[in-house]
Design a protein around this motif. Structure first.
Motif, PDB file in Angstrom:
ATOM      1  N   GLN A 178       1.364  -5.772   6.355  1.00  0.00           N
ATOM      2  CA  GLN A 178       0.508  -6.398   5.348  1.00  0.00           C
ATOM      3  C   GLN A 178       0.761  -7.893   5.234  1.00  0.00           C
ATOM      4  O   GLN A 178      -0.181  -8.684   5.055  1.00  0.00           O
ATOM      5  CB  GLN A 178       0.726  -5.741   3.988  1.00  0.00           C
ATOM      6  N   GLU A 234      -3.705  -2.877   6.095  1.00  0.00           N
ATOM      7  CA  GLU A 234      -4.636  -3.176   5.008  1.00  0.00           C
ATOM      8  C   GLU A 234      -3.993  -2.955   3.642  1.00  0.00           C
ATOM      9  O   GLU A 234      -2.937  -2.335   3.523  1.00  0.00           O
ATOM     10  CB  GLU A 234      -5.895  -2.339   5.162  1.00  0.00           C
ATOM     11  N   LYS A 235      -4.662  -3.451   2.602  1.00  0.00           N
ATOM     12  CA  LYS A 235      -4.093  -3.408   1.254  1.00  0.00           C
ATOM     13  C   LYS A 235      -4.076  -2.014   0.657  1.00  0.00           C
ATOM     14  O   LYS A 235      -3.459  -1.788  -0.394  1.00  0.00           O
ATOM     15  CB  LYS A 235      -4.867  -4.343   0.330  1.00  0.00           C
ATOM     16  N   TYR A 262      -5.269   2.499   1.606  1.00  0.00           N
ATOM     17  CA  TYR A 262      -5.661   3.493   2.605  1.00  0.00           C
ATOM     18  C   TYR A 262      -6.960   4.187   2.221  1.00  0.00           C
ATOM     19  O   TYR A 262      -7.235   5.277   2.714  1.00  0.00           O
ATOM     20  CB  TYR A 262      -4.538   4.519   2.793  1.00  0.00           C
ATOM     21  N   SER A 263      -7.749   3.563   1.351  1.00  0.00           N
ATOM     22  CA  SER A 263      -9.059   4.133   1.068  1.00  0.00           C
ATOM     23  C   SER A 263      -9.906   3.998   2.330  1.00  0.00           C
ATOM     24  O   SER A 263      -9.640   3.155   3.201  1.00  0.00           O
ATOM     25  CB  SER A 263      -9.736   3.405  -0.090  1.00  0.00           C
ATOM     26  N   ASP A 313     -11.065   0.522   2.746  1.00  0.00           N
ATOM     27  CA  ASP A 313     -10.042  -0.406   3.241  1.00  0.00           C
ATOM     28  C   ASP A 313      -9.930  -0.332   4.754  1.00  0.00           C
ATOM     29  O   ASP A 313      -9.815  -1.357   5.439  1.00  0.00           O
ATOM     30  CB  ASP A 313      -8.679  -0.074   2.623  1.00  0.00           C
ATOM     31  N   THR A 347     -17.421  -0.497  -3.070  1.00  0.00           N
ATOM     32  CA  THR A 347     -16.289   0.309  -3.515  1.00  0.00           C
ATOM     33  C   THR A 347     -16.791   1.420  -4.435  1.00  0.00           C
ATOM     34  O   THR A 347     -17.926   1.373  -4.932  1.00  0.00           O
ATOM     35  CB  THR A 347     -15.262  -0.536  -4.291  1.00  0.00           C
ATOM     36  N   ALA A 389       0.830  -1.201   0.000  1.00  0.00           N
ATOM     37  CA  ALA A 389       0.000   0.000   0.000  1.00  0.00           C
ATOM     38  C   ALA A 389       0.867   1.255   0.000  1.00  0.00           C
ATOM     39  O   ALA A 389       1.821   1.373   0.776  1.00  0.00           O
ATOM     40  CB  ALA A 389      -0.916   0.006   1.226  1.00  0.00           C
TER      41      ALA A 389
END
Length: 321
Positions: A128, A274-275, A277-278, A281, A296, A82
């Motif tokens: 991760q 997490e995969k 930083y949205s 997520d 999403t 990420a």
């Protein structure tokens, strides 16, 4: 990347094409361009230049994104880390670090990369990797710096506003079809939607949103407008210029520094497992997995486009969180 390799070199011009044998310049242009593209495509298939799967901003809308994700997972690719940039991946690969596991165990310096950047990437890869192995969500706080991370947060105010926007990239030239605000009024939290299904409605929704925000900031001088990542601000700047509406209001809100980007707060304050930083997520840290279909931004755009074609009132786009 592949299509760019095939077609990117073909740049033709209609200038200098005249009618011959009953063909117009446009027809000659089209014929020449198609012939050149076909020839270039045949050359591409014969030469088979080496390509690689490179994450880009349009991945969420791509029909082959699952194929790329499967290969990145199988290779434990650095593309999965990420927040890593393409240039950072290239520097790591040049130093012999080609997997997320390898990055998580990296101790040596990497040429042309600062130690601060390397430490952040190593922490990201380590967290991760543990998460992908079945561990729970976890995070590490970054060293505090003035004006960064949590230092960007203003004092909380009960009249703060939380703002999000949804856009449809499939609409001709794109459409910002929904502005949503979440705010407290008389000790009761409320959601207000500013919808737009046409270009004209887009302009009206922008004007109405900014009028609402300016009026609320005038009533509550200590309040701020929280959003996540820069898209909202960039979109509002573009919309006010495009529709020639609300420009003074947008300038006022920015001069008063009313907007607070929570993405910059989060990414500057911590490293998360997490995969990405949205905001979706990071929901793993504070809520259960969404039960709705609209999980999403890409899915939201697809569902909205389906609604535009069907106008089904009970469509998931109107029932999602």
């Amino acid at each position: 990347m592949i299509l760019g390799t095939i077609f990117g070199r073909i740049k033709a011009s209609r200038k200098g094409l005249f009618e011959r044998n009953g063909c117009t310049g446009t027809e000659i242009y089209t014929h020449v361009l198609c012939s050149a593209r076909a020839s270039d495509a045949r050359g591409f298939l014969v030469e088979r230049p080496e390509t690689e799967l490179d994450p880009v901003s349009a991945c969420s809308l791509c029909r082959w994104s699952d194929r790329c994700a499967e290969q990145w997972e199988a290779e434990d690719s650095l593309a999965l880390v990420a927040g890593i940039s393409r240039s950072q991946r290239q520097k790591l690969e040049a130093a012999g670090v080609t997997t997320m596991a390898g990055l998580a165990a990296q101790h040596d310096r990497v040429p042309r990369m600062t130690m601060e950047t390397l430490r952040r990437l190593v922490s990201q890869a380590r967290l991760q990797s543990a998460r992908r192995a079945g561990g729970p969500p976890s995070f590490e706080l970054r060293d505090a710096e003035p004006g960064k991370g949590f230092g960007m947060l203003p004092p909380p105010d009960e009249c703060d506003v939380f703002y999000d926007i949804e856009g449809d990239p499939y609409f001709p030239d794109g459409l910002e079809y929904l502005h949503g605000v979440w705010y407290c009024e008389d000790k009761d939290w409320k959601f207000r939607a500013f919808w737009a299904h046409t270009r004209e409605e887009e302009g009206r929704a922008t004007a109405n949103l900014l009028a609402f925000l300016v009026e609320r900031m005038q009533r509550y001088p200590n309040a701020h407008i929280f959003h996540y990542a820069n898209y909202e601000i960039a979109a509002l700047r573009r919309l006010t210029a495009q529709h020639r509406t609300g420009e003074a209001a947008m300038d006022q809100l920015q001069r008063e520094r009313r907007f607070v980007d929570l993405f910059r707060v989060v990414s500057g304050a911590m490293v998360a497992s997490e995969k990405g930083y949205s905001i979706k997520d990071l929901e793993a840290f504070y809520m259960d997995k969404r039960a709705t279909d609209v999980a999403t931004a890409g899915a939201s755009a697809v569902f909205y486009e389906e609604w535009r074609n069907t106008h089904v009132k009970q469509h998931p786009i109107f029932n999602a969180e």
